[in-house]
Design a protein around this motif. Structure first.
Motif, PDB file in Angstrom:
ATOM      1  N   GLY A   1       6.833  -6.852  -3.279  1.00  0.00           N
ATOM      2  CA  GLY A   1       7.597  -6.385  -4.437  1.00  0.00           C
ATOM      3  C   GLY A   1       8.489  -7.475  -5.009  1.00  0.00           C
ATOM      4  O   GLY A   1       8.500  -7.711  -6.225  1.00  0.00           O
ATOM      5  N   ALA A   2       9.237  -8.155  -4.137  1.00  0.00           N
ATOM      6  CA  ALA A   2      10.153  -9.201  -4.593  1.00  0.00           C
ATOM      7  C   ALA A   2       9.393 -10.373  -5.206  1.00  0.00           C
ATOM      8  O   ALA A   2       9.749 -10.886  -6.280  1.00  0.00           O
ATOM      9  CB  ALA A   2      11.015  -9.683  -3.428  1.00  0.00           C
ATOM     10  N   SER A   3       8.314 -10.810  -4.519  1.00  0.00           N
ATOM     11  CA  SER A   3       7.528 -11.942  -5.023  1.00  0.00           C
ATOM     12  C   SER A   3       6.801 -11.575  -6.306  1.00  0.00           C
ATOM     13  O   SER A   3       6.693 -12.387  -7.230  1.00  0.00           O
ATOM     14  CB  SER A   3       6.521 -12.403  -3.964  1.00  0.00           C
ATOM     15  N   GLY A   4       6.289 -10.332  -6.356  1.00  0.00           N
ATOM     16  CA  GLY A   4       5.586  -9.887  -7.563  1.00  0.00           C
ATOM     17  C   GLY A   4       6.494  -9.877  -8.778  1.00  0.00           C
ATOM     18  O   GLY A   4       6.101 -10.325  -9.868  1.00  0.00           O
ATOM     19  N   LEU A   5       7.713  -9.386  -8.616  1.00  0.00           N
ATOM     20  CA  LEU A   5       8.671  -9.376  -9.732  1.00  0.00           C
ATOM     21  C   LEU A   5       9.023 -10.791 -10.169  1.00  0.00           C
ATOM     22  O   LEU A   5       9.094 -11.088 -11.374  1.00  0.00           O
ATOM     23  CB  LEU A   5       9.941  -8.624  -9.323  1.00  0.00           C
ATOM     24  N   SER A   6       9.246 -11.682  -9.199  1.00  0.00           N
ATOM     25  CA  SER A   6       9.562 -13.077  -9.527  1.00  0.00           C
ATOM     26  C   SER A   6       8.408 -13.738 -10.274  1.00  0.00           C
ATOM     27  O   SER A   6       8.617 -14.496 -11.223  1.00  0.00           O
ATOM     28  CB  SER A   6       9.870 -13.867  -8.249  1.00  0.00           C
ATOM     29  N   LEU A   7       7.182 -13.430  -9.844  1.00  0.00           N
ATOM     30  CA  LEU A   7       6.013 -14.031 -10.485  1.00  0.00           C
ATOM     31  C   LEU A   7       5.861 -13.531 -11.919  1.00  0.00           C
ATOM     32  O   LEU A   7       5.525 -14.315 -12.824  1.00  0.00           O
ATOM     33  CB  LEU A   7       4.755 -13.698  -9.673  1.00  0.00           C
ATOM     34  N   LEU A   8       6.112 -12.257 -12.135  1.00  0.00           N
ATOM     35  CA  LEU A   8       6.026 -11.709 -13.489  1.00  0.00           C
ATOM     36  C   LEU A   8       7.047 -12.365 -14.421  1.00  0.00           C
ATOM     37  O   LEU A   8       6.756 -12.641 -15.590  1.00  0.00           O
ATOM     38  CB  LEU A   8       6.249 -10.196 -13.457  1.00  0.00           C
ATOM     39  N   LYS A   9       8.238 -12.616 -13.883  1.00  0.00           N
ATOM     40  CA  LYS A   9       9.283 -13.253 -14.686  1.00  0.00           C
ATOM     41  C   LYS A   9       8.942 -14.698 -15.037  1.00  0.00           C
ATOM     42  O   LYS A   9       9.399 -15.233 -16.041  1.00  0.00           O
ATOM     43  CB  LYS A   9      10.622 -13.221 -13.928  1.00  0.00           C
ATOM     44  N   ASN A  10       8.152 -15.344 -14.165  1.00  0.00           N
ATOM     45  CA  ASN A  10       7.885 -16.778 -14.338  1.00  0.00           C
ATOM     46  C   ASN A  10       6.410 -17.079 -14.604  1.00  0.00           C
ATOM     47  O   ASN A  10       5.959 -18.209 -14.421  1.00  0.00           O
ATOM     48  CB  ASN A  10       8.333 -17.538 -13.079  1.00  0.00           C
ATOM     49  N   TRP A  11       5.669 -16.076 -15.056  1.00  0.00           N
ATOM     50  CA  TRP A  11       4.225 -16.227 -15.245  1.00  0.00           C
ATOM     51  C   TRP A  11       3.881 -17.375 -16.200  1.00  0.00           C
ATOM     52  O   TRP A  11       2.866 -18.058 -16.041  1.00  0.00           O
ATOM     53  CB  TRP A  11       3.651 -14.915 -15.763  1.00  0.00           C
TER      54      TRP A  11
END
Length: 277
Positions: A210-220
């Motif tokens: 969850g944490a990594s997925g959110l970070s990745l979406l923010k920095n895609w």
């Protein structure tokens, strides 16, 4: 993208894979290897370097998913003997135990995310986390009158699940180590080292994903064609070495316990102190 940058990606992926799920603090190792030796934020922009660290963490998470794939199928009701299949004999770990364990750290992590990122990610705070975490691990191994009642993760109680979840909150302090805090906490609460480790790895997947997925979406937008080989090399090396690290750790943890890791953390803290402070 040159060969040196690919080499840096592979080495950082190896460091991530080897240290993410064992109680030695992957953050402390990244400080030593990346900030001191490779300085990926100088090779790329700060945003690309930070996105890369999320990508290689996903590689490590994938390793846990594969190693515990049968267990996750069972928890999600996709396998016979699980909640959605034919009843199995004896007690089994249930999804509700995992959810209860996840909630405290997920709640406080969401609440304190900006404060942690702004004020706690420094060499000094990681150093504190390494040392105090090592002391906590030694306490768990040498606690007097400690009785082990839970030898398998399938025997975990509600009290233990909630307790391990609360201990996981300590790992919000960088350098403390998620696995270090939860395995130590589980042992203090009467779990064997292997049972606490299994629960730690299973519980880590949804919260880290969850944490990594959110970070990745923010920095895609920072995963560009030019940087893609850098991300792929790091992801693959993190995945491979996480598989190796986790399998060895689980095979040995009941025998060696936490003392060797605590000693290693203190040595690592001394190295960081000498080099940086």
């Amino acid at each position: 993208m040159n060969l040196w940058e690919i080499f840096v990606a592979i080495v950082l992926g190896i460091v991530e894979g080897l240290t993410e799920f064992i109680p030695v603090s992957s953050t402390g190792h990244m400080i030593i290897v990346d900030d001191l030796m490779f300085k990926s934020k100088e090779l790329f922009s700060k945003e690309v370097a930070n996105t890369f660290k999320v990508v290689i963490q996903l590689g490590s998470i994938l390793a846990v998913v594969i190693i515990f794939r049968e267990r996750f199928k069972e928890l999600l009701g996709l396998k016979k003997g699980s909640a959605g299949g034919t009843a199995s004999s004896g007690p089994r770990l249930q999804l509700k135990h995992v959810i209860v364990g996840l909630f405290p750290a997920a709640f406080f992590g969401f609440l304190l995310e900006d404060t942690i990122d702004t004020h706690l990610f420094s060499v000094y705070t990681v150093l504190i986390g390494l040392v105090i975490g090592a002391v906590f691990m030694l306490i768990a191994d040498f606690l007097p009158n400690k009785v082990t009642t839970t030898h398998s993760v399938d025997q975990i109680t509600w009290k233990q699940a909630i307790g391990v979840g609360l201990f996981q909150c300590i790992a919000l302090w960088p350098g403390f180590s998620r696995s270090g805090s939860t395995i130590s906490g589980g042992v203090i609460l009467g779990m064997s080292h292997r049972a606490a480790s299994d629960f730690t790895f299973i519980m880590a997947v949804p919260i880290m994903l969850g944490a990594s997925g959110l970070s990745l979406l923010k920095n895609w937008q920072f995963i560009t064609i030019d940087a893609l080989p850098f991300f792929i090399a790091g992801f693959i090396s993190a995945f491979i070495f996480a598989m190796i690290s986790i399998r060895f750790f689980l095979a040995l943890i009941n025998k060696i316990k936490l003392v060797p890791f605590a000693i290693y953390r203190i040595v690592l803290a001394a190295v960081i102190y000498i080099v940086f402070l």
